[in-house]
Motif scaffolding. Structure first.
Motif, PDB file in Angstrom:
ATOM      1  N   ASP A  29       0.835  -1.192   0.000  1.00 42.14           N
ATOM      2  CA  ASP A  29       0.000   0.000   0.000  1.00 42.14           C
ATOM      3  C   ASP A  29       0.873   1.246   0.000  1.00 42.14           C
ATOM      4  O   ASP A  29       1.996   1.235   0.483  1.00 42.14           O
ATOM      5  CB  ASP A  29      -0.945   0.013   1.205  1.00 42.14           C
ATOM      6  CG  ASP A  29      -0.213  -0.082   2.522  1.00 42.14           C
ATOM      7  OD1 ASP A  29       0.305   0.950   2.986  1.00 42.14           O
ATOM      8  OD2 ASP A  29      -0.147  -1.188   3.096  1.00 42.14           O
ATOM      9  N   THR A  33      -3.306   4.584  -1.949  1.00 36.61           N
ATOM     10  CA  THR A  33      -4.071   3.342  -1.941  1.00 36.61           C
ATOM     11  C   THR A  33      -5.555   3.590  -1.711  1.00 36.61           C
ATOM     12  O   THR A  33      -6.418   2.971  -2.344  1.00 36.61           O
ATOM     13  CB  THR A  33      -3.532   2.397  -0.852  1.00 36.61           C
ATOM     14  OG1 THR A  33      -2.150   2.117  -1.113  1.00 36.61           O
ATOM     15  CG2 THR A  33      -4.301   1.089  -0.846  1.00 36.61           C
ATOM     16  N   SER A  34      -5.883   4.499  -0.788  1.00 41.69           N
ATOM     17  CA  SER A  34      -7.291   4.752  -0.475  1.00 41.69           C
ATOM     18  C   SER A  34      -8.034   5.404  -1.633  1.00 41.69           C
ATOM     19  O   SER A  34      -9.267   5.414  -1.649  1.00 41.69           O
ATOM     20  CB  SER A  34      -7.399   5.637   0.771  1.00 41.69           C
ATOM     21  OG  SER A  34      -6.729   6.877   0.556  1.00 41.69           O
ATOM     22  N   LEU A  41      -8.839  -2.862  -5.047  1.00 42.99           N
ATOM     23  CA  LEU A  41      -8.715  -3.293  -3.655  1.00 42.99           C
ATOM     24  C   LEU A  41      -9.225  -4.722  -3.479  1.00 42.99           C
ATOM     25  O   LEU A  41      -8.624  -5.526  -2.758  1.00 42.99           O
ATOM     26  CB  LEU A  41      -9.474  -2.343  -2.727  1.00 42.99           C
ATOM     27  CG  LEU A  41      -8.840  -0.965  -2.518  1.00 42.99           C
ATOM     28  CD1 LEU A  41      -9.760  -0.079  -1.686  1.00 42.99           C
ATOM     29  CD2 LEU A  41      -7.480  -1.098  -1.842  1.00 42.99           C
ATOM     30  N   LEU A 102      -2.591  -2.879  -7.970  1.00 47.26           N
ATOM     31  CA  LEU A 102      -2.044  -3.204  -6.656  1.00 47.26           C
ATOM     32  C   LEU A 102      -1.729  -4.691  -6.537  1.00 47.26           C
ATOM     33  O   LEU A 102      -0.742  -5.074  -5.914  1.00 47.26           O
ATOM     34  CB  LEU A 102      -3.048  -2.805  -5.568  1.00 47.26           C
ATOM     35  CG  LEU A 102      -3.105  -1.322  -5.205  1.00 47.26           C
ATOM     36  CD1 LEU A 102      -4.286  -1.052  -4.282  1.00 47.26           C
ATOM     37  CD2 LEU A 102      -1.811  -0.881  -4.539  1.00 47.26           C
ATOM     38  N   ASN A 106       1.811  -6.260  -5.554  1.00 47.92           N
ATOM     39  CA  ASN A 106       1.865  -7.064  -4.336  1.00 47.92           C
ATOM     40  C   ASN A 106       2.492  -8.424  -4.603  1.00 47.92           C
ATOM     41  O   ASN A 106       3.238  -8.952  -3.769  1.00 47.92           O
ATOM     42  CB  ASN A 106       0.458  -7.229  -3.763  1.00 47.92           C
ATOM     43  CG  ASN A 106       0.463  -7.961  -2.443  1.00 47.92           C
ATOM     44  OD1 ASN A 106       0.966  -7.467  -1.439  1.00 47.92           O
ATOM     45  ND2 ASN A 106      -0.073  -9.173  -2.432  1.00 47.92           N
ATOM     46  N   TRP A 165      -8.308   0.068   7.876  1.00 47.12           N
ATOM     47  CA  TRP A 165      -7.076  -0.299   7.184  1.00 47.12           C
ATOM     48  C   TRP A 165      -6.469   0.972   6.606  1.00 47.12           C
ATOM     49  O   TRP A 165      -6.875   1.470   5.569  1.00 47.12           O
ATOM     50  CB  TRP A 165      -7.379  -1.320   6.087  1.00 47.12           C
ATOM     51  CG  TRP A 165      -6.179  -1.699   5.296  1.00 47.12           C
ATOM     52  CD1 TRP A 165      -4.872  -1.593   5.664  1.00 47.12           C
ATOM     53  CD2 TRP A 165      -6.162  -2.246   3.976  1.00 47.12           C
ATOM     54  NE1 TRP A 165      -4.040  -2.046   4.675  1.00 47.12           N
ATOM     55  CE2 TRP A 165      -4.814  -2.448   3.619  1.00 47.12           C
ATOM     56  CE3 TRP A 165      -7.145  -2.592   3.070  1.00 47.12           C
ATOM     57  CZ2 TRP A 165      -4.434  -2.975   2.404  1.00 47.12           C
ATOM     58  CZ3 TRP A 165      -6.764  -3.120   1.851  1.00 47.12           C
ATOM     59  CH2 TRP A 165      -5.422  -3.307   1.530  1.00 47.12           C
ATOM     60  N   ALA A 167      -3.269   3.187   5.104  1.00 48.23           N
ATOM     61  CA  ALA A 167      -2.032   2.988   4.356  1.00 48.23           C
ATOM     62  C   ALA A 167      -0.833   3.202   5.275  1.00 48.23           C
ATOM     63  O   ALA A 167      -0.720   4.222   5.938  1.00 48.23           O
ATOM     64  CB  ALA A 167      -1.977   3.950   3.176  1.00 48.23           C
ATOM     65  N   ASP A 169       2.484   1.842   4.224  1.00 44.59           N
ATOM     66  CA  ASP A 169       3.714   1.767   3.429  1.00 44.59           C
ATOM     67  C   ASP A 169       4.746   0.881   4.105  1.00 44.59           C
ATOM     68  O   ASP A 169       5.866   1.296   4.410  1.00 44.59           O
ATOM     69  CB  ASP A 169       4.287   3.162   3.201  1.00 44.59           C
ATOM     70  CG  ASP A 169       5.413   3.151   2.173  1.00 44.59           C
ATOM     71  OD1 ASP A 169       5.432   2.226   1.350  1.00 44.59           O
ATOM     72  OD2 ASP A 169       6.259   4.049   2.213  1.00 44.59           O
TER      73      ASP A 169
END
Length: 439
Positions: A29, A33-34, A41, A102, A106, A165, A167, A169
């Motif tokens: 993240d 990310t948000s 997501l 993402l 990931n 949740w 972010a 990092d």
């Protein structure tokens, strides 16, 4: 080795294992990310368990290959290469926009983290202090991941998780840079070490096969129970599969090395049923200290059977009293399982480095108990605020004790597996020569 080299290698193992473990276990993240789409997501949440499993397999393969080559230079060089990939992935992620994938980033993060853990294990697990630091770094990364509630098995991100949740990092860039600098120093220090054994074209496939069977079956069981956790037949099949797979993997490893796999499977099952979905941040230093103490105790007074017996008792207490909203009880249960995991991982003393890598890395893989806990508690977990320090607990629900009982059965089966392994492979009358060191 000189004292400063031992100290430098120990610090390097601790920092780098923590960084790689965070990259492997946590969803990637960034600050944006948000702002990304709900689809991205959800894809990240859905692919996370598979990315973790892939990273664990890469760690196992990297450990086998670098150990077979018998070169410290190759082990440290591979570690540096994995950290460079991690750094590049995070650098690109910071510069990307909310429309970037993402899930793809990931997967790269998890694969690179697994590569670093496996290669670093091959480089440092031959020495007591650095092996202790490597194991502790792995466990620290798991504890840090328990602070922030993240999706694990069920797929998708519900409203509760989305609201809490944030972010983070993880791992941060400064930590990546520090780990890279330390590993470059380790590579330069060991660049002139000769190869410890003659190169062989024969690759030991049994440890790789053990890892593939254990990781893939464990992940499949977790994903199945995350969707069908209400079937008693499915739960029974998951228990039998988890124990049988652990025993098969243990038998594929040389000698009694498989004890660490049986310990890890039993302990991770109990941990999945015991540890709260979110731990308060203030508890992490305490849990790290408890884990380190457990590792010290296991290195001196280790007993695999006693460790699994303790895990069974903890699982029983969780099954009999699954509902609690007291922070001290939640943290206390996490402390007990942290001590048991540290104790268990150092109680087992595998002679082959990839065996220890596999046994330790199995803890990352989502277990069948975690998948069933997600199914049973989905929609019944509540984040408690105020005096309870934001711990995630289970509300009253008739099926909430099922994960605890399932964990007890798996731990008991693993205890029986340890007894079967010892009966099938008694200790020789004379002590065998240890694995040659690669340094």
């Amino acid at each position: 080795m000189r004292s400063y080299q031992v100290a430098a290698e120990t610090i390097t193992a601790l920092v780098t294992a923590t960084v790689a473990g965070l990259a492997l276990a946590l969803p990637i993240d960034f600050g944006w990310t948000s702002q990304t789409s709900a689809l991205q997501l959800d894809l990240l949440a859905y692919s996370l368990p598979r990315a973790i499993a892939a990273g664990v397999l890469v760690a196992m393969i990297a450990a086998v290959l670098t150990t077979t080559l018998g070169s410290t230079r190759v082990a440290w060089g591979t570690t540096v290469g994995g950290l460079l990939v991690l750094g590049a992935n995070h650098t690109f992620g910071h510069a990307a926009d909310p429309h970037s994938s993402l899930s793809t980033m990931n997967f790269i993060d998890s694969l690179a983290g697994g590569l670093v853990l496996g290669a670093l294990g091959a480089a440092v697990l031959h020495h007591r202090l650095s092996a202790f630091a490597w194991t502790l770094g792995v466990l620290i990364s798991l504890l840090l991941g328990s602070v922030n509630p993240v999706p694990r098995v069920g797929g998708g991100i519900d409203q509760t998780t989305a609201d809490h949740w944030h972010a983070s990092d993880m791992p941060p860039m400064w930590m990546l840079a520090l780990a890279l600098a330390l590993c470059v120093f380790g590579f330069l220090t060991n660049r002139n070490h000769p190869v410890a054994q003659r190169l062989s074209i024969e690759l030991p496939l049994a440890p790789i096969l053990a890892g593939v069977v254990l990781v893939l079956v464990t992940l499949a069981s977790a994903e199945w129970l995350a969707r069908h956790g209400d079937s008693l037949a499915g739960i029974g099949l998951a228990v039998v599969t988890a124990v049988a797979t652990a025993i098969v993997a243990a038998m594929l490893l040389p000698g009694r090395d498989g004890e660490i796999v049986l310990l890890a499977v039993g302990l991770s099952a109990v941990g999945a049923a015991t540890v709260a979905a979110e731990l308060p941040a203030w508890s992490i230093p305490l849990l790290v200290a408890v884990t380190a103490f457990g590792m010290w105790a296991g290195s001196r007074y280790g007993t695999a059977l006693g460790c699994l017996a303790g895990a069974i008792v903890l699982g029983l207490s969780t099954a009999l009293a699954p509902d609690t909203d007291q922070a001290w009880l939640v943290v206390g249960g996490a402390g007990v399982i942290s001590w048991l995991i540290g104790f268990g991982l150092t109680s087992a003393r595998p002679r082959y480095v990839p065996s220890r890598v596999l046994g330790t890395m199995v803890i990352f893989v989502p277990s069948a108990v975690l998948g069933m806990r997600d199914y049973v508690a989905r929609g019944h977990y509540a984040l408690q605020s105020g005096q309870n320090a934001m711990v995630c607990t289970v509300t009253s629900d008739g099926g909430s004790a099922t994960p605890g009982w399932t964990a007890v059965l798996i731990a008991a089966g693993c205890l029986g597996g340890v007894l079967a392994l010892r009966r099938a492979r008694p200790l020789p009358a004379t002590t065998e020569s240890p694995e040659p060191e690669i340094d």
